[in-house]
Motif scaffolding. Structure first.
Motif, PDB file in Angstrom:
ATOM      1  N   ARG A 137       0.807  -1.226   0.000  1.00  0.00           N
ATOM      2  CA  ARG A 137       0.000   0.000   0.000  1.00  0.00           C
ATOM      3  C   ARG A 137       0.835   1.269   0.000  1.00  0.00           C
ATOM      4  N   ASN A 138       2.068   1.188   0.525  1.00  0.00           N
ATOM      5  CA  ASN A 138       2.879   2.380   0.736  1.00  0.00           C
ATOM      6  C   ASN A 138       3.934   2.524  -0.361  1.00  0.00           C
ATOM      7  N   GLU A 139       3.804   3.590  -1.157  1.00  0.00           N
ATOM      8  CA  GLU A 139       4.705   3.765  -2.297  1.00  0.00           C
ATOM      9  C   GLU A 139       6.147   4.025  -1.856  1.00  0.00           C
ATOM     10  N   LYS A 140       6.339   4.779  -0.769  1.00  0.00           N
ATOM     11  CA  LYS A 140       7.696   5.040  -0.278  1.00  0.00           C
ATOM     12  C   LYS A 140       8.375   3.755   0.166  1.00  0.00           C
ATOM     13  N   GLU A 141       7.612   2.882   0.803  1.00  0.00           N
ATOM     14  CA  GLU A 141       8.179   1.606   1.231  1.00  0.00           C
ATOM     15  C   GLU A 141       8.513   0.724   0.032  1.00  0.00           C
ATOM     16  N   LEU A 142       7.711   0.816  -1.014  1.00  0.00           N
ATOM     17  CA  LEU A 142       8.013   0.073  -2.243  1.00  0.00           C
ATOM     18  C   LEU A 142       9.306   0.579  -2.875  1.00  0.00           C
ATOM     19  N   ASP A 143       9.478   1.903  -2.896  1.00  0.00           N
ATOM     20  CA  ASP A 143      10.707   2.479  -3.453  1.00  0.00           C
ATOM     21  C   ASP A 143      11.928   2.040  -2.654  1.00  0.00           C
ATOM     22  N   SER A 144      11.794   2.014  -1.336  1.00  0.00           N
ATOM     23  CA  SER A 144      12.895   1.580  -0.476  1.00  0.00           C
ATOM     24  C   SER A 144      13.225   0.119  -0.713  1.00  0.00           C
ATOM     25  N   LEU A 145      12.186  -0.703  -0.844  1.00  0.00           N
ATOM     26  CA  LEU A 145      12.397  -2.126  -1.105  1.00  0.00           C
ATOM     27  C   LEU A 145      13.080  -2.338  -2.452  1.00  0.00           C
ATOM     28  N   LYS A 146      12.687  -1.560  -3.440  1.00  0.00           N
ATOM     29  CA  LYS A 146      13.298  -1.681  -4.762  1.00  0.00           C
ATOM     30  C   LYS A 146      14.801  -1.463  -4.681  1.00  0.00           C
ATOM     31  N   LYS A 147      15.221  -0.462  -3.922  1.00  0.00           N
ATOM     32  CA  LYS A 147      16.644  -0.191  -3.765  1.00  0.00           C
ATOM     33  C   LYS A 147      17.366  -1.370  -3.102  1.00  0.00           C
ATOM     34  N   GLU A 148      16.724  -1.949  -2.088  1.00  0.00           N
ATOM     35  CA  GLU A 148      17.327  -3.101  -1.404  1.00  0.00           C
ATOM     36  C   GLU A 148      17.479  -4.290  -2.352  1.00  0.00           C
ATOM     37  N   LEU A 149      16.449  -4.527  -3.142  1.00  0.00           N
ATOM     38  CA  LEU A 149      16.469  -5.664  -4.056  1.00  0.00           C
ATOM     39  C   LEU A 149      17.526  -5.484  -5.144  1.00  0.00           C
ATOM     40  N   LEU A 150      17.634  -4.270  -5.668  1.00  0.00           N
ATOM     41  CA  LEU A 150      18.622  -4.009  -6.716  1.00  0.00           C
ATOM     42  C   LEU A 150      20.042  -4.065  -6.162  1.00  0.00           C
ATOM     43  N   ALA A 151      20.197  -3.742  -4.880  1.00  0.00           N
ATOM     44  CA  ALA A 151      21.514  -3.861  -4.257  1.00  0.00           C
ATOM     45  C   ALA A 151      21.931  -5.325  -4.149  1.00  0.00           C
ATOM     46  N   ILE A 152      20.949  -6.188  -3.943  1.00  0.00           N
ATOM     47  CA  ILE A 152      21.215  -7.628  -3.873  1.00  0.00           C
ATOM     48  C   ILE A 152      21.457  -8.206  -5.254  1.00  0.00           C
ATOM     49  N   ASN A 153      20.635  -7.759  -6.206  1.00  0.00           N
ATOM     50  CA  ASN A 153      20.681  -8.324  -7.554  1.00  0.00           C
ATOM     51  C   ASN A 153      20.374  -7.226  -8.578  1.00  0.00           C
ATOM     52  N   PRO A 154      21.400  -6.522  -9.077  1.00  0.00           N
ATOM     53  CA  PRO A 154      21.190  -5.386  -9.993  1.00  0.00           C
ATOM     54  C   PRO A 154      20.486  -5.751 -11.291  1.00  0.00           C
ATOM     55  N   LYS A 155      20.511  -7.019 -11.678  1.00  0.00           N
ATOM     56  CA  LYS A 155      19.930  -7.434 -12.951  1.00  0.00           C
ATOM     57  C   LYS A 155      18.511  -7.994 -12.825  1.00  0.00           C
ATOM     58  N   ILE A 156      17.971  -7.947 -11.635  1.00  0.00           N
ATOM     59  CA  ILE A 156      16.666  -8.554 -11.411  1.00  0.00           C
ATOM     60  C   ILE A 156      15.569  -7.814 -12.185  1.00  0.00           C
ATOM     61  N   ASP A 157      14.610  -8.559 -12.703  1.00  0.00           N
ATOM     62  CA  ASP A 157      13.444  -7.993 -13.385  1.00  0.00           C
ATOM     63  C   ASP A 157      12.373  -7.744 -12.331  1.00  0.00           C
ATOM     64  N   LEU A 158      12.057  -6.464 -12.083  1.00  0.00           N
ATOM     65  CA  LEU A 158      11.137  -6.094 -11.017  1.00  0.00           C
ATOM     66  C   LEU A 158       9.923  -5.350 -11.550  1.00  0.00           C
ATOM     67  N   LEU A 159       8.766  -5.651 -10.960  1.00  0.00           N
ATOM     68  CA  LEU A 159       7.562  -4.861 -11.168  1.00  0.00           C
ATOM     69  C   LEU A 159       6.990  -4.580  -9.784  1.00  0.00           C
ATOM     70  N   LEU A 160       6.944  -3.311  -9.398  1.00  0.00           N
ATOM     71  CA  LEU A 160       6.408  -2.923  -8.104  1.00  0.00           C
ATOM     72  C   LEU A 160       5.212  -2.006  -8.315  1.00  0.00           C
TER      73      LEU A 160
END
Length: 233
Positions: free
Chosen positions: A32-55
């Protein structure tokens, strides 16, 4: 492999997303929270920069938003291999002490959202002849907790829905697993002075789901029950 996870920015949902990203899976995530989604996206890309993400910012208590998230996911990935219905509402109260709307609120998030996503995604899995659906239930699906009346009712309903999903899709090679955690260290316990060692950790659930995903084609875990070693908190 493409994985859809609801309620992905906190607790078990976040732990599952991080586990899957570390193992190079593509992810469709909502919260529900867009800021939390943005924060999670950064964490995920730090783990795996090539990951295909849809948030996608999604309120899982709103039918049209859940449908839109499913449609965007299918349009982006074309196919979903694993569906993890994690989003849930927990508002503790005795039924005789709560407003009538609380049952509807719990039902919309805890039952209707998984129902909608099942109807959207299971046919794609059936067509492929494979796929796996995980429904995050709760020990409240099995036990009576008087101070969490509507939560218990709807989590029991989710477990029943889970079992119907399994029987409907079984002939098509699709697996369905009910994940039934006991007291888990999530934001619901913020402010508690109970030691973290007394809880199941969200990472325990995430790693267990990933392990189940590695099983052979002919094996299915019908129910995964994970409880605190010393009993419920």
């Amino acid at each position: 492999m493409n994985i859809l996870i609801t309620g992905a920015t906190k607790g078990m949902g976040k732990a599952i997303a991080l586990e899957m990203a570390a193992n190079n899976y593509s992810l469709a995530l909502c919260a529900r929270n867009e800021k939390e989604l943005d924060s999670l996206k950064k964490e995920l890309l730090a783990i795996n920069p090539k990951i295909d993400l849809l948030l996608v910012k999604t309120d899982c208590s709103v039918k049209t938003e859940v449908e839109a998230f499913a449609d965007q996911t299918i349009a982006h990935f074309k196919t979903i291999d694993v569906l993890i219905n994690n989003a849930g509402l927990f508002s503790p109260s005795k039924i005789l002490e709560e407003e009538d709307k609380m049952l509807v609120s719990h039902f919309n998030t805890n039952v209707l959202a998984p129902y909608i996503l099942y109807k959207k995604i299971a046919p794609l899995m059936q067509k492929k002849g494979k796929g796996h659906i995980f429904n995050i239930c709760s020990v409240a699906s099995l036990q009576t907790i008087v101070t969490a009346g509507s939560y218990c009712v709807t989590k029991a309903a989710l477990l029943s829905l889970n079992n119907i999903m399994r029987e409907e899709t079984k002939p098509f090679g699709v697996k369905v697993t009910a994940v039934i955690p006991g007291s888990t260290l999530t934001s619901s316990w913020d402010g508690s002075d109970v030691s973290p060692d007394k809880f199941v950790l969200p990472e325990d659930v995430a790693k267990s789901i990933h392990q189940i995903m590695q099983l052979s084609k002919g094996a299915n875990v019908d129910q995964l029950v994970i409880t605190p070693q010393g009993g419920q908190v």
